[in-house]
Design a protein around this motif. Structure first.
Motif, mmCIF file in Angstrom:
data_model
loop_
_atom_site.group_PDB
_atom_site.id
_atom_site.type_symbol
_atom_site.label_atom_id
_atom_site.label_comp_id
_atom_site.label_asym_id
_atom_site.label_seq_id
_atom_site.Cartn_x
_atom_site.Cartn_y
_atom_site.Cartn_z
ATOM 1 N N THR A 292 12.693 66.254 61.870
ATOM 2 C CA THR A 292 13.789 65.129 62.255
ATOM 3 C C THR A 292 13.042 64.025 62.731
ATOM 4 N N SER A 293 11.990 64.188 63.668
ATOM 5 C CA SER A 293 11.538 62.995 64.246
ATOM 6 C C SER A 293 10.661 62.108 63.110
ATOM 7 N N LEU A 294 9.993 62.966 62.425
ATOM 8 C CA LEU A 294 9.374 62.258 61.331
ATOM 9 C C LEU A 294 10.000 61.696 60.340
ATOM 10 N N GLY B 222 20.628 62.825 54.083
ATOM 11 C CA GLY B 222 20.242 63.534 54.816
ATOM 12 C C GLY B 222 19.669 62.662 56.305
ATOM 13 N N ILE B 223 18.790 62.894 56.926
ATOM 14 C CA ILE B 223 18.270 62.370 58.091
ATOM 15 C C ILE B 223 17.588 61.031 57.710
ATOM 16 N N ALA B 224 16.533 61.206 56.898
ATOM 17 C CA ALA B 224 15.741 60.401 56.419
ATOM 18 C C ALA B 224 16.511 59.314 55.662
ATOM 19 N N SER C 34 7.699 71.308 58.077
ATOM 20 C CA SER C 34 8.169 72.578 58.232
ATOM 21 C C SER C 34 9.042 72.862 59.573
ATOM 22 N N PRO C 35 10.098 73.800 59.543
ATOM 23 C CA PRO C 35 10.997 73.891 60.502
ATOM 24 C C PRO C 35 10.451 74.524 61.823
ATOM 25 N N ALA C 36 9.155 75.161 61.686
ATOM 26 C CA ALA C 36 8.269 75.762 62.529
ATOM 27 C C ALA C 36 7.731 74.542 63.516
ATOM 28 N N ALA D 243 22.756 82.449 63.555
ATOM 29 C CA ALA D 243 21.765 83.526 63.242
ATOM 30 C C ALA D 243 20.530 83.071 62.472
ATOM 31 N N MET D 244 19.407 83.018 62.865
ATOM 32 C CA MET D 244 18.226 82.690 62.194
ATOM 33 C C MET D 244 17.209 83.808 62.091
ATOM 34 N N PHE D 245 16.428 84.021 60.971
ATOM 35 C CA PHE D 245 15.658 84.821 60.437
ATOM 36 C C PHE D 245 14.242 84.158 60.181
ATOM 37 N N GLY E 18 12.817 58.397 47.313
ATOM 38 C CA GLY E 18 13.189 59.952 47.596
ATOM 39 C C GLY E 18 13.276 60.277 49.068
ATOM 40 N N ALA E 19 14.444 60.650 49.409
ATOM 41 C CA ALA E 19 14.825 61.110 50.862
ATOM 42 C C ALA E 19 15.568 62.555 50.730
ATOM 43 N N ASP E 20 15.064 63.208 49.713
ATOM 44 C CA ASP E 20 15.882 64.386 49.222
ATOM 45 C C ASP E 20 15.253 65.655 49.585
ATOM 46 N N VAL F 285 18.411 55.022 47.404
ATOM 47 C CA VAL F 285 18.023 56.033 48.226
ATOM 48 C C VAL F 285 18.477 57.413 47.875
ATOM 49 N N SER F 286 17.518 58.371 47.413
ATOM 50 C CA SER F 286 18.291 59.494 47.005
ATOM 51 C C SER F 286 18.237 60.529 48.154
ATOM 52 N N GLY F 287 19.469 60.986 48.577
ATOM 53 C CA GLY F 287 19.679 61.880 49.583
ATOM 54 C C GLY F 287 20.235 61.092 50.687
ATOM 55 N N LEU G 184 22.832 68.907 66.718
ATOM 56 C CA LEU G 184 22.958 69.790 65.137
ATOM 57 C C LEU G 184 22.777 68.656 64.177
ATOM 58 N N ARG G 185 22.159 69.214 63.377
ATOM 59 C CA ARG G 185 21.450 68.195 62.222
ATOM 60 C C ARG G 185 22.775 67.393 61.574
ATOM 61 N N GLY G 186 23.907 68.126 61.129
ATOM 62 C CA GLY G 186 25.131 67.549 60.465
ATOM 63 C C GLY G 186 25.507 66.509 61.364
HETATM 64 C C1 LIG Z 1 16.590 76.123 59.067
HETATM 65 C C2 LIG Z 1 16.016 75.037 59.594
HETATM 66 C C3 LIG Z 1 15.745 74.628 61.170
HETATM 67 C C4 LIG Z 1 15.035 73.281 61.414
HETATM 68 N N1 LIG Z 1 14.923 73.170 62.672
HETATM 69 C C5 LIG Z 1 14.489 72.189 63.100
HETATM 70 C C6 LIG Z 1 14.201 71.718 64.525
HETATM 71 O O1 LIG Z 1 14.388 72.642 65.357
HETATM 72 N N2 LIG Z 1 13.668 70.398 64.789
HETATM 73 C C7 LIG Z 1 13.579 69.465 63.772
HETATM 74 O O2 LIG Z 1 13.071 68.539 64.244
HETATM 75 N N3 LIG Z 1 13.586 69.680 62.503
HETATM 76 C C8 LIG Z 1 14.112 71.120 62.032
HETATM 77 N N4 LIG Z 1 14.215 71.501 61.017
HETATM 78 C C9 LIG Z 1 13.934 70.367 60.023
HETATM 79 C C10 LIG Z 1 14.835 69.245 59.592
HETATM 80 O O3 LIG Z 1 16.183 69.614 59.274
HETATM 81 C C11 LIG Z 1 14.069 68.338 58.601
HETATM 82 O O4 LIG Z 1 12.733 68.207 58.669
HETATM 83 C C12 LIG Z 1 15.058 66.978 58.637
HETATM 84 O O5 LIG Z 1 16.292 67.015 58.533
HETATM 85 C C13 LIG Z 1 14.374 65.949 57.418
HETATM 86 O O6 LIG Z 1 15.316 64.965 57.037
HETATM 87 P P1 LIG Z 1 15.246 64.798 55.550
HETATM 88 O O7 LIG Z 1 16.408 63.823 55.355
HETATM 89 O O8 LIG Z 1 13.985 64.428 55.025
HETATM 90 O O9 LIG Z 1 15.713 66.043 54.665
HETATM 91 P P2 LIG Z 1 16.983 66.865 54.530
HETATM 92 O O10 LIG Z 1 17.558 67.090 56.242
HETATM 93 O O11 LIG Z 1 16.751 68.213 53.896
HETATM 94 O O12 LIG Z 1 17.963 65.971 53.457
HETATM 95 C C14 LIG Z 1 17.931 65.734 52.216
HETATM 96 C C15 LIG Z 1 19.344 65.558 51.603
HETATM 97 O O13 LIG Z 1 18.975 65.160 50.259
HETATM 98 C C16 LIG Z 1 20.133 65.772 49.451
HETATM 99 N N5 LIG Z 1 19.419 66.189 48.332
HETATM 100 C C17 LIG Z 1 18.621 67.336 47.788
HETATM 101 N N6 LIG Z 1 18.436 67.146 46.607
HETATM 102 C C18 LIG Z 1 18.929 66.060 46.093
HETATM 103 C C19 LIG Z 1 18.866 65.475 44.823
HETATM 104 N N7 LIG Z 1 18.427 65.794 43.756
HETATM 105 N N8 LIG Z 1 19.699 64.224 44.361
HETATM 106 C C20 LIG Z 1 20.157 63.682 45.672
HETATM 107 N N9 LIG Z 1 20.402 64.210 46.960
HETATM 108 C C21 LIG Z 1 19.754 65.373 47.205
HETATM 109 C C22 LIG Z 1 20.351 67.170 50.258
HETATM 110 O O14 LIG Z 1 21.591 67.561 50.194
HETATM 111 C C23 LIG Z 1 20.183 66.238 51.645
HETATM 112 O O15 LIG Z 1 21.372 65.866 52.184
HETATM 113 C C24 LIG Z 1 14.809 72.354 60.480
HETATM 114 C C25 LIG Z 1 14.921 72.866 59.005
HETATM 115 C C26 LIG Z 1 15.669 73.842 58.750
HETATM 116 C C27 LIG Z 1 15.849 74.233 57.222
#
Ligand SMILES: Cc1cc2nc3c(=O)[nH]c(=O)nc-3n(C[C@H](O)[C@H](O)[C@H](O)COP(=O)(O)OP(=O)(O)OC[C@H]3O[C@@H](n4cnc5c(N)ncnc54)[C@H](O)[C@@H]3O)c2cc1C
Length: 394
Positions: free
Chosen positions: A299-301, A15-17, A292-294, A218-220, A155-157, A11-13, A106-108
């Protein structure tokens, strides 16, 4: 015995997925390695939501109580005018588009809970990434690592997935005409688990504080169609220019942003692909179908996608599993991706006239009894999309 018992899966990544998928794959008996580009896990970060079907997934992992224990605790959200007066205030669930027992955290923190739950069952390699990828599952890691063959590479990156580029080529990312930036700032407004929103033409600024964090975020969110600047300094300059004329607390926030070490910037974009698998490579989470964050649903997906992918691999095997995963997930993804463009239109207003009108309406609404009930109607489409899948039991 599942169809992936002892299968070697990369699994690459992390994060949440990636961490959720690793948990489920290990549960189904696979031999799982997670490669994460960052040198170490990052705690904290911005707030995300677990809604609808994703709550069921986290519950089936036995982690829902842990997730609830670190909820942000944000109590209220307000829209402010240039003087800082709260024009309209509402409870945080209504403000954040949550219903029933949805959880905001918080995501982390969520990534940590998921990662810790895999301890001893999943191998993590931090500070590395896939450099070359063959469709048969042969991977070469960066930093001169040797080639290794896996039965499946996932790919979960994230939105800018390298796995996706290597396996499917460039493309698949669709900008929604806006940018997003977020960073930690000193809590100079003294917010106590509250979120404030200031709306200007083409620019929205949010500041919030969450339980247990001394800093605020702060978010813009702002509109534009110029290409995404490369590099943090260029991105900070770009943002500062876009907000140069902005009132309220924005100048102070921009100054604090200049020193922030956790600055994040990207376009508000969606990943839309014709297929999520090719050869022995599959995608999950933002890499495959970023909403998209919007949308508030990324996270749920990611959580639901991880559950379904692992479950289908376990029951249908490595050949059929990825196709069954896509069949089950695609309508759910489509329903949730529709939220992104609709929400961003509500969050970032185009003109001064729209801002004036919106402020007037919010002011009136704020004085109406039962406003929460009326505003809850805005939340309904999110709830419908969040529950638009019947989860199989694996
Ligand atoms: C500013 C912001 C606000 C958000 N607000 C919300 C919200 O309110 N509600 C909500 O549900 N979702 C929100 N999201 C979206 C949410 O964070 C993501 O949809 C969710 O975390 C998806 O998880 P993921 O694991 O697919 O991707 P990510 O969380 O992006 O994780 C990807 C991981 O892969 C790693 N990675 C990247 N490239 C590589 C590589 N080449 N090789 C190995 N590892 C790599 C990264 O370091 C990271 O750890 C927001 C996102 C952002 C950016």
């Amino acid at each position: 015995m599942t169809r992936i018992a002892n299968a070697r899966i990369l699994v690459s990544g992390a994060g949440i997925a990636g961490t959720a998928l690793a948990w489920w794959l290990a549960e189904h008996g696979a031999d799982v390695t997670v490669a994460e580009r960052a040198e170490e896990p990052r705690d904290g970060g911005y707030k995300v939501d677990i809604r609808g079907a994703a709550l069921t997934v986290v519950d089936r992992m036995g982690l829902l109580d842990q997730a609830r224990a670190v909820r942000t605790g944000v109590r209220a959200g307000s829209v402010v005018d240039a003087t800082g007066r709260r024009v309209a205030s509402m409870d945080a669930d209504t403000f954040g588009g949550r219903v029933h027992d949805d959880a905001e955290l918080l995501r982390g923190d969520l990534a940590r809970i998921l990662r810790e739950a895999t301890t001893g069952r999943v191998g993590y390699r931090f500070g590395t990434e896939i450099e070359a990828l063959d469709p048969d599952g042969t991977v070469t890691f960066a930093n001169g690592g040797a080639s290794e063959r896996f039965d499946l590479v996932v790919g979960a990156d994230g939105l800018r997935s390298r796995t996706r580029s290597l396996a499917f080529g460039e493309g698949g990312v669709h900008d929604l005409g806006h940018y997003i930036a977020i960073c930690s700032v000193p809590n100079h407004l003294g917010l106590d688990r509250e979120e404030l929103t200031y709306v200007g033409p083409g620019r929205t600024t949010l500041v919030y504080s969450t339980a247990g964090q001394s800093d605020a975020k702060a978010m813009f969110l702002f509109s534009g169609d110029a290409p995404r600047p490369q590099g943090q300094e260029a991105q900070k300059r770009f943002l500062t220019q876009a907000y140069a004329q902005e009132g309220w607390e924005v100048p102070r926030l921009l100054e604090a942003m200049g020193d922030a070490t956790d600055f994040y910037f990207d376009t508000i974009s969606q990943a839309r692909l014709d297929r999520w698998s090719t050869g022995r490579v599959t995608l999950v989470g933002d890499a495959a179908y970023c909403a998209s964050p919007a949308s508030g649903q990324g996270t749920s997906l990611a959580l639901v996608g991880a559950y379904v992918l692992a479950g289908e691999l376990a029951t249908a095997g490595l050949d059929e599993g990825p196709h069954r995963y896509e069949e089950l997930m695609r309508p759910f993804v489509v329903a949730n991706q529709k939220l992104g463009p609709a929400n961003i239109k509500r969050m970032v207003l185009r003109s001064r006239g729209q801002v004036r009108m919106s402020m007037r309406m919010l002011g009136l609404l704020n004085r109406l009894p039962g406003k929460e009930r009326m505003l809850a109607k805005v939340v309904e489409p999110i709830h419908r999309a969040a529950t638009a899948i019947t989860l199989p039991t694996y």
